[in-house]
Design a protein around this motif. Structure first.
Motif, PDB file in Angstrom:
ATOM      1  N   LYS A  12       0.890  -1.417   0.429  1.00  0.00           N
ATOM      2  CA  LYS A  12       0.331   0.135  -0.178  1.00  0.00           C
ATOM      3  C   LYS A  12       0.936   1.603  -0.087  1.00  0.00           C
ATOM      4  O   LYS A  12       1.482   1.402   0.555  1.00  0.00           O
ATOM      5  N   GLY A  13       0.406   2.368  -0.420  1.00  0.00           N
ATOM      6  CA  GLY A  13       0.931   3.323  -0.572  1.00  0.00           C
ATOM      7  C   GLY A  13       3.157   3.343  -1.495  1.00  0.00           C
ATOM      8  O   GLY A  13       3.682   4.483  -1.818  1.00  0.00           O
ATOM      9  N   ASP A  20      -6.122   6.167 -13.668  1.00  0.00           N
ATOM     10  CA  ASP A  20      -7.850   5.520 -13.767  1.00  0.00           C
ATOM     11  C   ASP A  20      -7.749   4.409 -13.033  1.00  0.00           C
ATOM     12  O   ASP A  20      -8.926   3.774 -12.810  1.00  0.00           O
ATOM     13  N   VAL A  21      -6.676   4.571 -11.411  1.00  0.00           N
ATOM     14  CA  VAL A  21      -7.615   3.590 -10.369  1.00  0.00           C
ATOM     15  C   VAL A  21      -8.063   4.537  -9.192  1.00  0.00           C
ATOM     16  O   VAL A  21      -7.866   5.706  -8.787  1.00  0.00           O
ATOM     17  N   ASN A  22     -10.008   3.937  -9.420  1.00  0.00           N
ATOM     18  CA  ASN A  22     -10.201   5.156  -8.067  1.00  0.00           C
ATOM     19  C   ASN A  22     -10.254   4.761  -7.329  1.00  0.00           C
ATOM     20  O   ASN A  22     -10.759   5.289  -6.553  1.00  0.00           O
ATOM     21  N   LEU A  23     -10.040   3.450  -6.827  1.00  0.00           N
ATOM     22  CA  LEU A  23      -9.763   3.202  -5.552  1.00  0.00           C
ATOM     23  C   LEU A  23      -9.599   1.589  -5.084  1.00  0.00           C
ATOM     24  O   LEU A  23      -9.524   0.603  -6.138  1.00  0.00           O
ATOM     25  N   GLY A  24      -7.650   2.041  -4.156  1.00  0.00           N
ATOM     26  CA  GLY A  24      -6.374   1.154  -5.079  1.00  0.00           C
ATOM     27  C   GLY A  24      -6.445  -0.441  -3.481  1.00  0.00           C
ATOM     28  O   GLY A  24      -8.083  -0.199  -3.194  1.00  0.00           O
ATOM     29  N   ILE A  25      -5.590  -0.790  -3.140  1.00  0.00           N
ATOM     30  CA  ILE A  25      -5.704  -1.417  -2.202  1.00  0.00           C
ATOM     31  C   ILE A  25      -6.557  -0.945  -0.996  1.00  0.00           C
ATOM     32  O   ILE A  25      -6.109   0.758  -0.224  1.00  0.00           O
ATOM     33  N   GLY A  26      -6.910  -1.787   0.041  1.00  0.00           N
ATOM     34  CA  GLY A  26      -7.398  -1.421   1.573  1.00  0.00           C
ATOM     35  C   GLY A  26      -9.329  -2.157   1.705  1.00  0.00           C
ATOM     36  O   GLY A  26      -9.530  -1.242   2.847  1.00  0.00           O
ATOM     37  N   ASP A  28     -12.903  -3.867  -0.045  1.00  0.00           N
ATOM     38  CA  ASP A  28     -13.315  -5.359  -0.747  1.00  0.00           C
ATOM     39  C   ASP A  28     -12.844  -5.731  -1.824  1.00  0.00           C
ATOM     40  O   ASP A  28     -12.185  -6.498  -1.908  1.00  0.00           O
ATOM     41  N   CYS A  29     -13.050  -4.874  -2.776  1.00  0.00           N
ATOM     42  CA  CYS A  29     -12.275  -4.889  -4.186  1.00  0.00           C
ATOM     43  C   CYS A  29     -11.426  -3.096  -4.601  1.00  0.00           C
ATOM     44  O   CYS A  29     -11.933  -2.172  -3.590  1.00  0.00           O
ATOM     45  N   ALA A  30     -11.027  -3.311  -5.274  1.00  0.00           N
ATOM     46  CA  ALA A  30     -10.341  -2.227  -6.444  1.00  0.00           C
ATOM     47  C   ALA A  30     -11.727  -1.601  -6.330  1.00  0.00           C
ATOM     48  O   ALA A  30     -12.237  -2.543  -7.520  1.00  0.00           O
ATOM     49  N   LEU A  31     -11.489  -0.213  -7.584  1.00  0.00           N
ATOM     50  CA  LEU A  31     -12.451   0.702  -8.514  1.00  0.00           C
ATOM     51  C   LEU A  31     -11.283   0.401 -10.317  1.00  0.00           C
ATOM     52  O   LEU A  31     -10.375   1.310  -9.618  1.00  0.00           O
ATOM     53  N   VAL A  32     -11.814   0.248 -10.790  1.00  0.00           N
ATOM     54  CA  VAL A  32     -11.005   1.090 -11.835  1.00  0.00           C
ATOM     55  C   VAL A  32     -11.853   0.890 -13.051  1.00  0.00           C
ATOM     56  O   VAL A  32     -13.198   0.858 -13.335  1.00  0.00           O
ATOM     57  N   ILE A 117      -3.119  -2.941  -7.271  1.00  0.00           N
ATOM     58  CA  ILE A 117      -4.501  -2.751  -7.392  1.00  0.00           C
ATOM     59  C   ILE A 117      -4.995  -3.524  -6.026  1.00  0.00           C
ATOM     60  O   ILE A 117      -5.612  -2.693  -5.147  1.00  0.00           O
ATOM     61  N   GLY A 118      -4.291  -4.100  -5.431  1.00  0.00           N
ATOM     62  CA  GLY A 118      -4.948  -5.366  -4.379  1.00  0.00           C
ATOM     63  C   GLY A 118      -4.069  -6.519  -4.399  1.00  0.00           C
ATOM     64  O   GLY A 118      -3.469  -6.846  -4.934  1.00  0.00           O
ATOM     65  N   GLY A 119      -5.057  -7.844  -3.997  1.00  0.00           N
ATOM     66  CA  GLY A 119      -4.148  -8.618  -3.913  1.00  0.00           C
ATOM     67  C   GLY A 119      -4.446  -9.950  -2.593  1.00  0.00           C
ATOM     68  O   GLY A 119      -5.298  -9.172  -1.961  1.00  0.00           O
ATOM     69  N   ASP A 120      -4.177 -10.982  -2.187  1.00  0.00           N
ATOM     70  CA  ASP A 120      -4.222 -11.806  -1.154  1.00  0.00           C
ATOM     71  C   ASP A 120      -2.652 -11.875  -0.415  1.00  0.00           C
ATOM     72  O   ASP A 120      -1.926 -12.150  -1.410  1.00  0.00           O
ATOM     73  N   THR A 121      -2.678 -12.356   0.572  1.00  0.00           N
ATOM     74  CA  THR A 121      -1.696 -12.705   1.142  1.00  0.00           C
ATOM     75  C   THR A 121      -1.658 -13.622   2.687  1.00  0.00           C
ATOM     76  O   THR A 121      -2.922 -13.317   3.381  1.00  0.00           O
ATOM     77  N   THR A 122      -1.215 -15.016   2.405  1.00  0.00           N
ATOM     78  CA  THR A 122      -1.988 -16.036   2.636  1.00  0.00           C
ATOM     79  C   THR A 122      -0.199 -16.815   3.694  1.00  0.00           C
ATOM     80  O   THR A 122       0.420 -16.696   2.742  1.00  0.00           O
TER      81      THR A 122
END
Lengths: 324, 324
Positions: A12-13, A20-26, A28-32, A117-122
């Protein structure tokens, strides 16, 4: 370290921010936002430790590679890479390793103007799955299915270098230090041919990236296009490192069957040939014409010094071939 | 079985075909068209064997679950699910297992009109990463950050059932057969609240899906919105199975901290409250008002029978908590 801290610290950051990224990491979803009159191109590639890379791989190279192989698929469609989602499964939190890995990933992302724009860490066995997205003007994407009889077959650069790097690590191949450096660089930091892919739009009749080996990937184009091809093996470009290290016969499995070079293979009609070559030169893409499409049912005919070459055509195939 | 055969047999040509998919499985990328005036919502979730599910999980349930948890994130944004990419890492090819797994996945994909447009199949420890995409009218997505002081807090259904299913498998919990069947169904086949999410668009001030537990996920909303909340624990909806199996005190960790129920948690302004409740009833969504947003720095205040409840607020957190 908790999952949220990990994401905040390494993703993040950091890296570039696209408009064109309206909402990045953080959330439930990213918005583009996809530009008007564009299609969205989407591809996914997974790298598994012990299967797709050596366990002792430089984490910076791994970060680069994981993104590069996905951008290469976008390049093969003629798409402009835009956003990626990164799913990272880690056996444990190794701060030094993560720093290097994410640095390698952010570096290539920045170079190609791509935002994570997002993902998952497991937690689990080391696995990286990236889903990359790009945009392409509607109707202009390059497909595997467009090759026609008489079209010319091209590749965008020398083949076999990545294979040489792998085998040099496994076998006793005599290779000069400067050549070893070069092939290691080609394997560890593959360059997706993003600019070339965009130049090909509207000019090439089909395209694919060479991840599984020339014969195997050309085979995919031929199968989808319902044609065959005749390839002049002498015309397949090779690097100084390859020519200095192996003789012609030794080179064959590397240039024909080894993957991981991530050059593009494409076809072009005879009438577009000159225009395409001019445009490629203009953009500094050094492509080589290696053969021609002919009628048939998906066969790759290989010619070496004027004679037909009998050759096993198996490319890299998961679940059947020994892993690296 | 080779990778291409596996993809052809279990993915290509199966499931639904959407008109906005211009190119599906089989090329370097998929190509899709995003409707005008819509944003694209993108989310990724990974399930790792031994971490996110029991090794002996019914493969059909796993196929359902892997997709459901991703659709739940789209639901939490108010997005309409459209396309998914499936990255599948398998230790070996087990035809029977794959048949069940993909059947479970195709079933829920079809129910929600989602097309599997591509992915990757690799060999390695069992891991499933899905990247799900959906569309949402521009500017209408539900975010975590919009909760304001005075807003009401809701959940879309009973909490704790999935946790009860997990603990019933691990511990000696006395649970009637019909209740066990119910909670197992809730855990194995979670229903993403897609319709509810779309009803909330333009009415809810914030939303999130409860995957990590009520307190933890409410905490995310509060942190992003820079507010606190007071929750009346007595108002948190529970199932007949929960009430028949555990007494009030025993229920607390299940309804407050256990995740995996995939209900939505959302907030609504006082002025939208009646309209929202009417619309939810109209669409058959049975949501319960469980508290209110107040000023503060992200604290969750829990009230039980009129008294403040002191309670550990840790939700499910990768890398810190014992895995299932």
């Amino acid at each position: 370290m908790k999952e949220f801290e990990l994401i905040n610290r390494y993703f993040k950051g950091r890296g570039i921010t696209r408009r064109d990224v309206n909402l990045g990491i953080g959330d439930d979803c990213a918005l583009v936002t996809v530009p008007e009159n564009c299609q969205l191109a989407i591809t996914t590639d997974t790298l598994v430790a012990g299967v797709h890379f050596f366990d002792d791989i430089d984490p910076r190279a791994l970060g680069h590679r994981a993104l590069a192989v996905n951008l290469s698929d976008l390049a093969a469609m003629g798409a402009e890479p835009t956003w990626v989602s990164v799913a990272l499964t880690l056996p444990n939190i190794d701060v030094e390793w993560l720093e290097e890995f994410t640095e390698g990933m952010h570096e290539i992302a920045e170079y190609f103007n791509v935002q994570i724009i997002g993902g998952d860490t497991t937690q689990g066995p080391l696995t990286i799955t990236i889903c990359a997205k790009g945009t392409v003007p509607a109707g202009k994407a390059l497909r595997r299915s467009g090759a026609k009889v008489g079209d010319w077959v091209y590749v965008t650069g020398p083949l076999g270098d990545a294979g040489l790097a792998i085998e040099a690590r496994k076998q006793d191949i005599k290779i000069a230090p400067e050549h070893l450096r070069y092939v290691n660089q080609r394997f560890d930091y593959p360059t997706p041919r993003v600019a070339a892919g965009q130049v090909l739009r509207g000019l090439a009749s089909s395209a694919i990236d060479i991840s599984d080996g020339l014969v195997a990937d050309l085979g995919h184009v031929l199968a989808m296009s319902q044609v065959s091809a005749c390839i002049d093996v002498n015309k397949i470009p090779t690097s100084d490192a390859m020519r200095a290290t192996l003789d012609k016969n030794q080179q064959l499995p590397f240039i024909l069957n080894y993957g991981d070079d991530y050059e593009l293979l494409f076809t072009v009609t005879d009438s577009n040939k000159n225009m395409l070559e001019m445009k490629l030169r203009q953009y500094g893409v050094d492509a080589a014409c290696i053969g021609q499409i002919k009628s048939g049912g998906g066969e790759v005919e290989l010619m070496l010094d004027g004679e037909k070459l009998a050759y096993d055509d198996a490319g890299f195939e998961h679940f059947t071939k020994e892993s690296v």
